[in-house]
Design an enzyme around this catalytic site. Structure first.
Site, PDB file in Angstrom:
ATOM      1  N   HIS A  86       0.985  -1.034  -0.324  1.00  0.00           N
ATOM      2  CA  HIS A  86      -0.155   0.755   0.145  1.00  0.00           C
ATOM      3  C   HIS A  86       0.918   0.971  -0.325  1.00  0.00           C
ATOM      4  O   HIS A  86       0.862   2.453  -0.021  1.00  0.00           O
ATOM      5  CB  HIS A  86      -0.913  -0.280   1.543  1.00  0.00           C
ATOM      6  CG  HIS A  86      -0.666   0.168   2.709  1.00  0.00           C
ATOM      7  ND1 HIS A  86      -0.276  -0.480   3.391  1.00  0.00           N
ATOM      8  CD2 HIS A  86      -0.257   1.412   3.078  1.00  0.00           C
ATOM      9  CE1 HIS A  86       0.207  -0.014   4.942  1.00  0.00           C
ATOM     10  NE2 HIS A  86       0.417   1.223   4.211  1.00  0.00           N
ATOM     11  N   ASP A 222       1.082  -7.116   2.807  1.00  0.00           N
ATOM     12  CA  ASP A 222       1.218  -6.241   1.830  1.00  0.00           C
ATOM     13  C   ASP A 222       2.915  -5.582   1.922  1.00  0.00           C
ATOM     14  O   ASP A 222       3.488  -4.970   2.530  1.00  0.00           O
ATOM     15  CB  ASP A 222       1.008  -5.201   3.569  1.00  0.00           C
ATOM     16  CG  ASP A 222       0.617  -4.224   2.731  1.00  0.00           C
ATOM     17  OD1 ASP A 222       0.789  -3.638   1.542  1.00  0.00           O
ATOM     18  OD2 ASP A 222      -0.284  -3.653   3.036  1.00  0.00           O
ATOM     19  N   SER A 654       4.182   2.236   8.770  1.00  0.00           N
ATOM     20  CA  SER A 654       3.864   1.487   6.805  1.00  0.00           C
ATOM     21  C   SER A 654       4.685   0.972   6.867  1.00  0.00           C
ATOM     22  O   SER A 654       5.978   2.141   5.982  1.00  0.00           O
ATOM     23  CB  SER A 654       2.895   1.221   6.959  1.00  0.00           C
ATOM     24  OG  SER A 654       1.510   1.171   7.359  1.00  0.00           O
TER      25      SER A 654
HETATM   26  N1  ARG Z   1      -4.512   0.252   7.830  1.00  0.00           N
HETATM   27  C1  ARG Z   1      -3.225   0.442   6.920  1.00  0.00           C
HETATM   28  C2  ARG Z   1      -2.505   1.861   7.267  1.00  0.00           C
HETATM   29  O1  ARG Z   1      -3.250   2.240   7.751  1.00  0.00           O
HETATM   30  C3  ARG Z   1      -2.729  -0.361   5.987  1.00  0.00           C
HETATM   31  C4  ARG Z   1      -4.197   0.788   4.797  1.00  0.00           C
HETATM   32  C5  ARG Z   1      -3.312  -0.447   3.115  1.00  0.00           C
HETATM   33  N2  ARG Z   1      -4.753  -1.345   2.901  1.00  0.00           N
HETATM   34  C6  ARG Z   1      -6.062  -0.718   2.486  1.00  0.00           C
HETATM   35  N3  ARG Z   1      -6.677  -1.740   2.376  1.00  0.00           N
HETATM   36  N4  ARG Z   1      -6.332   0.610   1.889  1.00  0.00           N
HETATM   37  O2  ARG Z   1      -2.519   2.493   5.848  1.00  0.00           O
HETATM   38  N1  ASP Z   2      -1.236   1.286   8.185  1.00  0.00           N
HETATM   39  C1  ASP Z   2      -0.379   2.140   8.564  1.00  0.00           C
HETATM   40  C2  ASP Z   2       0.527   3.078   7.707  1.00  0.00           C
HETATM   41  O1  ASP Z   2       0.187   2.756   6.660  1.00  0.00           O
HETATM   42  C3  ASP Z   2       0.195   1.956   9.860  1.00  0.00           C
HETATM   43  C4  ASP Z   2      -0.435   1.862  11.437  1.00  0.00           C
HETATM   44  O2  ASP Z   2      -1.781   3.099  10.870  1.00  0.00           O
HETATM   45  O3  ASP Z   2      -0.317   0.991  12.116  1.00  0.00           O
HETATM   46  O4  ASP Z   2       1.529   3.690   8.349  1.00  0.00           O
END
Ligand code: ARG
Ligand code: ASP
Length: 721
Positions: A86, A222, A654
């Protein structure tokens, strides 16, 4: 006996409030002083100096800020970088077309020559960190206004940056920590030629998509791979086909040994922003006012975009990245409200504040200095509420209507022309053209129109947004339906018309002609009227309160560090390099539910829904699963996929490496669990967990699924004994 027990419980509670194991995003240069002992007690086998050392290669030299929004790490001596899927998604999307669908099918460069450049993408190394608090705060006094203070700080910072010793190819910047109580200077090296090396198919890199996002148990691979290219001298250089793979000072070794519950782990990276030191009153506002309205607006946005994406493959590609971004924060906020509520965060903050006040009251000087701080903060937050609400609603709505985003671009032309005439206009024009083209690539008129309807209706219905009424009256007379406004914007106005025709002819070479045309455009006029009204009614008060609050928060921070001496403080995340550590551990989110600490490929197959856009599994992966063809990456017929631990992470972490007690790479951080997303505001060790992809799953995908063994050969693997 009873009394003793009560007393003990009371003391225990206070101690729990003050030292919560695992919490904290620590400064690398202070690890030795503040954390090393505890880290070793928790199982760390290396020294703080192996993590941060300015005299020789240390772990920090293998970690980069990836594009300024994520983290990446160097995993080979040829500048290979590992980050999240991502995080690399924009790059992957930019190289994707309907014919070469890298989002869906993945991408693997077989040779260096096939690696794909990404204009605008960069990575930054931290060379050195210096405490410049004294220099920056020189001549600053307590009686100054915030403005005076700020201007002295800026002047001092500029002088500091001038004086710093660094190479010509290095950069430096200064950041404020502990709400402006400390300042650190960073010397950095930025590399601008970053090429895409590999990405798994979306069904692995984004397995479970938005349904599984922020969730545990998780089964997402990921990750994506990039490579840093440098000039022939190994120094930063802009893109050139002649550039060569960068040879790093340090690259991470990879351990195949995996993790057990209770193992020490640490995560190194660039956490973006947290607010751990808010008073209860501010947290209450987030839970009851700001988060709920932002969630409600995004409910609308997401359901509209989703409808179109499901029907149209082209729109699906165009909006994929945008949708993921909007949905990501939306779901996080929902988790945040839930977590702050279930952990009684407001109540616990109040207890902490009571303890703080008690100590302050018992001390003459403190009482005088800090006795009214919390009271004042609370008052300011209450008065600020209306403005902060209006600001959130305005931003959440207007920024989603991208015809306005384009109007904003035209507005920057008008400003440039008005400030610097034809010359200013000409200087601005190329930038605007590029930006509009970028916007148009990921824009669909019908989607935008539906968003416009829904969001403008929302604004018109919200009593607190009534200050915009004069705008509606001016542009739609007394038409309370959306017909007039719709026609005005999406009928045949000049702006959207020419934007659509994609000829940008609207923006003629002659500034005067162009500006006249822009100013006559109805979309531009509507946009400007909205912005001006908002800037007149909301912004001044918002900014004024913000200034007062900043000042009080700074004093409150200083006070806490002085009064709560038994607590070791860490600064809020501010996009700078941090170290966090904690043990591998499952959790117990609610009554009757217990989560284990790792997942396996079997779980991917359990979630598998043939043809589904979130849970499909490629035939190749199914085949490998059937044959249990896991190579050296499997353990007793199972293939580990993800695991969780108690590392305190946030957005920006991330792509951060998860390291074991010896500093070897064992996983790739990419998320947190839903129940614990409130860790940005309040960390609770019972439910806050970070989610990592097991490095063995990543290597398996590269090796067995993508047949990219040549990449594995570049890496330094420590075999599992
Ligand atoms: N929650 C994670 C972060 O804050 C991963 C986001 C990417 N994945 C998604 N399905 N949108 O960034
Ligand atoms: N998924 C998040 C990021 O893109 C990481 C988090 O918020 O835990 O940095």
């Amino acid at each position: 006996m009873r009394l003793h027990k009560i007393f003990f419980l009371f003391v225990f509670q206070i101690v729990m409030l003050i030292v919560r194991a695992d919490e904290g995003m620590w400064l690398p240069q202070l690890l030795e002083q503040l954390n090393e002992k505890k880290m070793k007690a928790m199982g760390m086998k290396i020294n703080a100096r192996d993590i941060y050392n300015i005299n020789k290669g240390s772990l920090k030299d293998a970690i980069v800020s990836f594009g300024g929004f994520c983290t990446g790490e160097v995993i080979s001596q040829q500048g290979l970088i590992l980050t999240n899927h991502h995080c690399g998604f924009d790059a992957i999307q930019n190289h994707t077309t309907l014919e070469r669908n890298y989002i869906r099918d993945g991408f693997w460069a077989k040779t260096h020559a096939e690696e794909l450049p990404n204009p605008g993408l960069f990575v930054t190394f931290i060379i050195r960190i210096e405490d410049v608090t004294k220099q920056v705060l020189k001549d600053v006094t307590g009686s100054m206004t915030e403005k005076e203070r700020q201007s002295i700080i800026e002047k001092n910072s500029a002088a500091c940056k001038m004086a710093v010793k660094k190479e010509s190819y290095q950069n430096c910047f200064i950041r404020s920590f502990f709400e402006g109580n400390r300042y650190y200077l960073f010397v950095t090296e930025q590399y601008n030629d970053i090429r895409l090396v590999g990405a798994p198919p979306g069904s692995i890199g984004n397995f479970g998509k938005d349904s599984d996002n922020w969730m545990w148990p998780r089964h997402t691979g990921d990750f994506s791979l990039f490579r840093i290219y440098a000039g022939k001298d190994n120094k930063p250089a802009n893109y050139s086909p002649d550039n060569v793979p960068y040879v790093p000072k340090k690259s991470l070794s990879i351990s195949l040994a995996g993790v057990k519950e209770g193992d020490f782990t640490m995560v190194l990276g660039f956490p973006g922003r947290t607010t751990q030191y808010l008073p209860a009153a501010a947290v209450e506002q987030i839970v009851h006012v700001n988060d709920p309205v932002k969630i409600a607006i995004r409910d609308r946005v997401l359901s509209i975009i989703d409808q179109y994406m499901r029907k149209d493959e082209q729109i699906k590609i165009q909006y994929a990245s945008k949708y993921a971004g909007i949905s990501n924060a939306w779901k996080k906020w929902k988790g945040e409200v839930m977590g702050l509520t279930s952990t009684n965060a407001v109540q616990k903050k109040k207890q902490y504040e009571a303890e703080f006040l008690k100590r302050v009251r018992a001390h003459g000087v403190w009482n005088e200095q800090y006795g009214h701080l919390l009271e004042q903060l609370e008052k300011q937050y209450h008065e600020w509420e209306y403005y902060s609400y209006a600001r959130d609603v305005f931003n959440e709505t207007i920024s989603r209507i991208e015809i306005f985003t384009m109007a904003a671009q035209y507005h920057s032309l008008v400003t440039a022309y008005e400030q610097n005439g034809q010359k200013g206009y000409e200087a601005k024009l190329p930038e605007v053209k590029i930006r509009i083209d970028e916007l148009l690539k990921e824009w669909n008129l019908q989607v935008d129109r539906s968003l416009f309807h829904s969001l403008i209706s929302f604004l018109r219905m919200d009593r607190r947004m009534e200050f915009l009424q004069p705008v509606w009256t001016r542009f739609s007379a007394n038409d309370t339906s959306m017909v007039t406004l719709d026609q005005l914007v999406y009928g045949v106005p000049v702006l959207s018309d020419t934007v659509l025709a994609k000829n940008n002819g609207f923006v003629s070479a002659d500034g005067k002609t162009a500006i006249e045309a822009i100013k006559k455009d109805s979309v531009y006029q509507l946009y400007l009227s909205l912005i001006q009204t908002y800037s007149r009614v909301i912004v001044p008060s918002f900014t004024e309160y913000q200034g007062v609050i900043n000042r009080l928060q700074r004093m409150y921070m200083e006070a806490q560090m002085e009064v709560m001496k038994d607590k070791v403080f860490y600064p809020d995340a501010n996009n700078t390099f941090r170290v966090t550590y904690g043990k591998v551990k499952g959790y117990h989110p609610r009554d009757g539910v217990e989560y284990g600490f790792y997942t396996c490929l079997d779980g991917v197959m359990e979630k598998y829904k043939p043809g589904d856009y979130e849970f499909d599994v490629s035939p190749k992966l199914q085949e490998l699963y059937r044959k249990k063809d896991y190579g050296v990456y499997g353990v007793k017929g199972k293939l580990p996929v993800c695991f969780i631990a108690m590392n305190h992470t946030t957005g920006g972490n991330s792509g951060s490496p998860a390291l074991d007690a010896n500093g070897n790479l064992i996983g790739l951080n990419f998320d947190r669990v839903w129940e614990g997303t409130m860790s940005d505001i309040y960390y609770d060790p019972s439910i806050c967990r970070n989610v990592m992809a097991d490095i063995r799953y990543i290597l398996f995908v590269i090796d067995k699924l993508a047949n990219a063994g040549h990449l594995i050969k570049e890496m330094r693997l420590i075999p599992n004994k």
